[in-house]
Design a protein around this motif. Structure first.
Motif, PDB file in Angstrom:
ATOM      1  N   CYS A 127       9.551  14.776   1.467  1.00  0.00           N
ATOM      2  CA  CYS A 127      10.264  15.880   0.665  1.00  0.00           C
ATOM      3  C   CYS A 127       9.431  17.155   1.002  1.00  0.00           C
ATOM      4  O   CYS A 127       8.446  17.115   1.582  1.00  0.00           O
ATOM      5  CB  CYS A 127       9.769  15.530  -0.839  1.00  0.00           C
ATOM      6  N   HIS A 128      10.257  18.285   1.204  1.00  0.00           N
ATOM      7  CA  HIS A 128       9.407  19.488   1.371  1.00  0.00           C
ATOM      8  C   HIS A 128      10.065  20.694   0.298  1.00  0.00           C
ATOM      9  O   HIS A 128      11.138  20.695  -0.113  1.00  0.00           O
ATOM     10  CB  HIS A 128       9.886  20.201   2.752  1.00  0.00           C
ATOM     11  N   VAL A 129       9.172  21.460   0.087  1.00  0.00           N
ATOM     12  CA  VAL A 129       9.485  22.524  -1.185  1.00  0.00           C
ATOM     13  C   VAL A 129       9.016  23.694  -0.419  1.00  0.00           C
ATOM     14  O   VAL A 129       8.045  24.131   0.230  1.00  0.00           O
ATOM     15  CB  VAL A 129       8.667  22.225  -2.272  1.00  0.00           C
ATOM     16  N   ASP A 188       5.715  10.408   1.588  1.00  0.00           N
ATOM     17  CA  ASP A 188       5.346   9.089   0.595  1.00  0.00           C
ATOM     18  C   ASP A 188       5.495   7.822   1.621  1.00  0.00           C
ATOM     19  O   ASP A 188       7.040   7.699   1.974  1.00  0.00           O
ATOM     20  CB  ASP A 188       5.636   9.006  -0.624  1.00  0.00           C
ATOM     21  N   VAL A 189       4.605   6.849   2.132  1.00  0.00           N
ATOM     22  CA  VAL A 189       4.939   5.721   2.566  1.00  0.00           C
ATOM     23  C   VAL A 189       4.337   4.509   1.694  1.00  0.00           C
ATOM     24  O   VAL A 189       3.655   4.349   1.519  1.00  0.00           O
ATOM     25  CB  VAL A 189       4.085   5.790   3.940  1.00  0.00           C
ATOM     26  N   LEU A 222       0.791  -1.089   0.108  1.00  0.00           N
ATOM     27  CA  LEU A 222      -0.105   0.098   0.030  1.00  0.00           C
ATOM     28  C   LEU A 222       0.871   1.263   0.106  1.00  0.00           C
ATOM     29  O   LEU A 222       1.833   1.447   0.803  1.00  0.00           O
ATOM     30  CB  LEU A 222      -0.901   0.020   1.232  1.00  0.00           C
ATOM     31  N   ASP A 223       0.674   1.953  -0.938  1.00  0.00           N
ATOM     32  CA  ASP A 223       1.557   3.534  -0.815  1.00  0.00           C
ATOM     33  C   ASP A 223       0.345   4.537  -0.575  1.00  0.00           C
ATOM     34  O   ASP A 223      -0.516   4.743  -1.091  1.00  0.00           O
ATOM     35  CB  ASP A 223       1.719   3.682  -2.490  1.00  0.00           C
ATOM     36  N   VAL A 224       0.826   5.369   0.441  1.00  0.00           N
ATOM     37  CA  VAL A 224       0.112   6.403   0.957  1.00  0.00           C
ATOM     38  C   VAL A 224       0.904   7.440   0.794  1.00  0.00           C
ATOM     39  O   VAL A 224       2.253   7.536   1.013  1.00  0.00           O
ATOM     40  CB  VAL A 224      -0.321   6.000   2.464  1.00  0.00           C
ATOM     41  N   SER A 225       0.227   8.586   0.386  1.00  0.00           N
ATOM     42  CA  SER A 225       1.208  10.023   0.569  1.00  0.00           C
ATOM     43  C   SER A 225       0.493  11.068   1.292  1.00  0.00           C
ATOM     44  O   SER A 225      -0.939  11.155   1.234  1.00  0.00           O
ATOM     45  CB  SER A 225       1.213  10.590  -0.995  1.00  0.00           C
ATOM     46  N   ALA A 226       1.066  11.504   2.049  1.00  0.00           N
ATOM     47  CA  ALA A 226       0.268  12.555   3.160  1.00  0.00           C
ATOM     48  C   ALA A 226       1.262  13.919   2.931  1.00  0.00           C
ATOM     49  O   ALA A 226       2.316  14.089   2.365  1.00  0.00           O
ATOM     50  CB  ALA A 226       0.768  12.484   4.571  1.00  0.00           C
ATOM     51  N   THR A 227       0.545  15.090   2.829  1.00  0.00           N
ATOM     52  CA  THR A 227       0.744  16.495   2.442  1.00  0.00           C
ATOM     53  C   THR A 227       0.188  17.433   3.546  1.00  0.00           C
ATOM     54  O   THR A 227      -0.744  17.446   4.004  1.00  0.00           O
ATOM     55  CB  THR A 227       0.251  17.021   1.161  1.00  0.00           C
TER      56      THR A 227
END
Length: 244
Positions: free
Chosen positions: A195-197, A182-183, A164-169
């Motif tokens: 990552c941070h922008v 991303d996990v 399972l691929d999960v992305s938190a923002t």
């Protein structure tokens, strides 16, 4: 985790993160409009998603990246192609009056975490360009962060029987920052890809490049020059160093 460790952790999965994105050919064709001698500096070169296709067209690429792991993978992939890898901070000066093109693809400039660092990068970029040379900047349009992604969100990117691929923002509009995590969850455990922008508004980029001594030539939402709209998710800005 410091910046070097962060991007070293991404290295082995970096190419996989771009699967399904076929814009490398568009970038190569755009670059070829602005170079005759084939000498280019790419900021945040990564593992060579753009640098390798450029080099195959005979363009000599000097690629700068903060990650030694990324740089090592690029050297392996480059083989005998005209690619030189510089491990270092892309905000620093790399060459002077040398390059016909400097390329900052896939939001590379936003990886610099302050306006001061972004401006320093642009000033050193201007110094590295020959008179008449061009800076090509690709970036996510900030309206994506300020609108669709505003606040906190969690999304499922992919899933299967054993993963399972999960992305938190988290987006902070007051600071113009977005932090991603991303996990990937598998039977073997968890892998984290942070990552941070610090995003840059197009008008802000125009002002910083003007301070650096560059002039806006064109802007579009893709490498083919399609006009930017209120729905655009990215923006391509092309600047030129004046002829002496």
């Amino acid at each position: 985790m410091d910046e070097r460790e962060l991007w070293n952790s991404w290295a082995d999965s970096y190419d996989e993160s771009f699967l399904g994105k076929s814009d490398a050919g568009d970038v190569v064709r755009a670059v070829q409009q602005y170079t005759t001698k084939g000498l280019l500096l790419e900021l945040g070169v990564g593992t060579g998603r753009i640098a390798i296709p450029l080099a195959k067209e005979g363009i000599h690429v000097d690629g700068v990246d903060f990650s030694e792991r990324m740089a090592g993978l690029l050297r392996q992939k480059a083989g005998g192609l005209p690619v030189s890898v510089i491990v270092g901070d892309m905000a620093d000066r790399h060459g002077q009056d040398k390059y016909e093109v400097v390329l900052a693809a896939h939001s590379a400039l936003t990886l610099l975490q302050s306006q001061q660092e972004q401006l320093r990068c642009l000033q050193n970029t201007a110094a590295a360009l020959v008179p008449g040379g061009h800076l090509l900047v690709e970036s996510m349009h900030p309206q994506v962060f300020a609108g669709k992604l505003r606040g906190k969100s969690i999304n499922v990117r992919a899933m299967g029987a054993d993963y399972l691929d999960v992305s938190a923002t988290i987006v902070d509009t007051s600071k113009q920052t977005a932090t991603f995590q991303d996990v990937r969850m598998t039977e073997q455990g968890l892998k984290f890809f942070p990552c941070h922008v610090r995003w840059i508004w197009p008008s802000e980029l125009d002002l910083m490049t003007q301070i650096a001594g560059l002039e806006l030539v064109s802007r579009g939402q893709d490498w083919r020059g399609t006009a930017v709209t209120s729905e655009s998710s990215q923006v391509i800005s092309i600047y030129q160093k004046p002829h002496e």
